[in-house]
Design an enzyme around this catalytic site. Structure first.
Site, short mmCIF file in Angstrom:
data_model
loop_
_atom_site.label_atom_id
_atom_site.label_comp_id
_atom_site.label_asym_id
_atom_site.label_seq_id
_atom_site.Cartn_x
_atom_site.Cartn_y
_atom_site.Cartn_z
N PRO A 198 0.80 -1.22 0.00
CA PRO A 198 0.00 0.00 0.00
C PRO A 198 0.83 1.27 0.00
O PRO A 198 1.80 1.39 0.74
CB PRO A 198 -0.78 -0.11 1.30
CG PRO A 198 -0.06 -1.11 2.15
CD PRO A 198 1.05 -1.69 1.37
N GLU A 199 0.43 2.20 -0.81
CA GLU A 199 1.02 3.54 -0.82
C GLU A 199 -0.01 4.50 -0.23
O GLU A 199 -1.05 4.06 0.27
CB GLU A 199 1.41 3.94 -2.25
CG GLU A 199 2.30 2.89 -2.91
CD GLU A 199 2.71 3.28 -4.33
OE1 GLU A 199 2.94 4.46 -4.58
OE2 GLU A 199 2.80 2.38 -5.17
N HIS B 24 -1.39 -15.89 8.63
CA HIS B 24 -0.64 -14.64 8.76
C HIS B 24 -1.40 -13.56 9.51
O HIS B 24 -1.07 -12.38 9.39
CB HIS B 24 -0.22 -14.14 7.38
CG HIS B 24 0.65 -15.12 6.64
ND1 HIS B 24 1.90 -15.47 7.09
CD2 HIS B 24 0.43 -15.84 5.52
CE1 HIS B 24 2.44 -16.36 6.26
NE2 HIS B 24 1.56 -16.61 5.31
N ARG C 263 4.27 -11.22 4.34
CA ARG C 263 5.72 -11.03 4.19
C ARG C 263 6.37 -10.46 5.44
O ARG C 263 7.58 -10.39 5.53
CB ARG C 263 5.99 -10.13 2.98
CG ARG C 263 5.59 -10.83 1.69
CD ARG C 263 5.84 -9.97 0.48
NE ARG C 263 7.24 -9.84 0.18
CZ ARG C 263 7.72 -9.14 -0.86
NH1 ARG C 263 6.88 -8.50 -1.65
NH2 ARG C 263 9.00 -9.08 -1.07
N ARG D 279 21.17 17.69 -6.39
CA ARG D 279 21.01 16.23 -6.31
C ARG D 279 21.17 15.61 -7.68
O ARG D 279 20.55 16.03 -8.65
CB ARG D 279 19.61 15.87 -5.75
CG ARG D 279 19.40 16.28 -4.31
CD ARG D 279 20.03 15.33 -3.33
NE ARG D 279 19.53 13.97 -3.40
CZ ARG D 279 18.52 13.51 -2.68
NH1 ARG D 279 17.87 14.30 -1.86
NH2 ARG D 279 18.15 12.25 -2.78
#
Length: 273
Positions: free
Chosen positions: A2-3, A92, A111, A154
């Site tokens: 998820p973002e 899980h 995970r 940068r």
DNA sequence: CGGTGGACCTGCTGGC
DNA sequence: TGCCAGCAGGTCCACC
């Protein structure tokens, strides 16, 4: 997984379901997440009442009374589900929070790249996980001038610059590609090479893509679901991510995939400069 | 200093 | 059918 748009969707669901509930108990089935869960600390949340739910970058914040904050990060594969108490635990399901006779919150994460902490509201900004986060991309602080300042000198690729959480919080691998497409900027450009109008295009693209993704409840590619188990719909609107070889929606050029810092980037080599 | 690559985990897919 | 390599939405840290 998820973002920011997915986390925002989860937070909105939790905000509708959790406030007013009392945390009646916590069960830890697996404490080895990305960092080990402090079980003793987590037990201090028991008996607290849930006041409100917030978000910082990709972190879910559950504010409690007496004053505590429960922090979750979902890593790549984490889920937070609210529903009636389940008789059986899935393999899980690592953390189970009892919320009374009829409701519970489950943290599931195959995970185990996720995180869970308990802290206090006053130490929240100093927490090691949150301390270095850059501004929220949908806040006033996130401006073209700010980006130009952070990008000055940068030499890192623009894609990596967008994924740097100290520059801006909450952008991940899918939305980085989508944002650069919307901004018509190449993922390989050196961050320090952008002009002010280009920074402004990037700022606008960040906000436009995230707002649209939130409106569609985020992106479900493999298995993301919100706190009610519903998938998002933004995967139908991805313009470049996962579309290697398909025509660019702007100019028909074949979309390319390249690997930057070990992660896939999708872009149109003609209209992104 | 800053950037890249590997490490952390499990599960799924596609090619042979 | 079965096996194995490669890949996956995140982040940190060692190393150049």
């Amino acid at each position: 997984m998820p973002e920011l748009p997915e986390i925002e969707t989860i937070c909105r669901g939790l905000a509708a379901q959790l406030p007013g509930r009392t945390l009646a108990g916590v069960r830890v089935r697996q404490r080895q997440l990305r960092l080990p869960v402090d079980v003793e600390a987590l037990q201090q949340a028991v008996g607290c009442r849930i006041e409100r739910v917030g978000r910082r970058g990709k972190y879910v914040l559950v504010f409690l009374q007496p004053p505590r904050v429960l922090i979750f990060h979902l890593g790549m594969s984490g889920r937070l589900r609210v529903g009636p108490p389940q008789a059986n635990d899935a393999r899980h399901d690592h953390l189970i929070f009892a919320l009374g006779a009829d409701l519970e919150l489950r943290f599931y994460d195959p995970r185990r790249f996720g995180l869970c902490f308990l802290t206090t509201p006053e130490s929240l900004p100093h927490h090691p996980c949150l301390r270095h986060l850059g501004p929220e991309p949908l806040s006033e602080a996130f401006s073209a001038a700010y980006l130009a300042e952070r990008g000055r000198g940068r030499r890192c690729p623009l894609k990596a610059f967008l994924l740097d959480a100290t520059v801006v919080a909450g952008i991940g691998n899918i939305y980085a590609s989508e944002i650069l497409f919307a901004a018509r900027l190449s993922p390989t450009r050196e961050a320090g090479s952008l002009s002010l109008p280009e920074w402004e295009r990037l700022r606008a693209a960040v906000q436009q893509v995230l707002v649209e993704a939130i409106a569609h409840h985020g992106t479900s590619i493999a298995d993301y679901v919100d706190s009610r188990g519903q998938p998002g719909r933004f995967q139908n609107r991805l313009r470049v991510y996962g579309r290697e070889g398909e025509p660019c929606p702007r100019d028909g050029q074949s979309i390319r995939r390249l690997v930057q810092a070990g992660r896939s980037t999708y872009y149109c080599p003609r209209c992104q400069r």
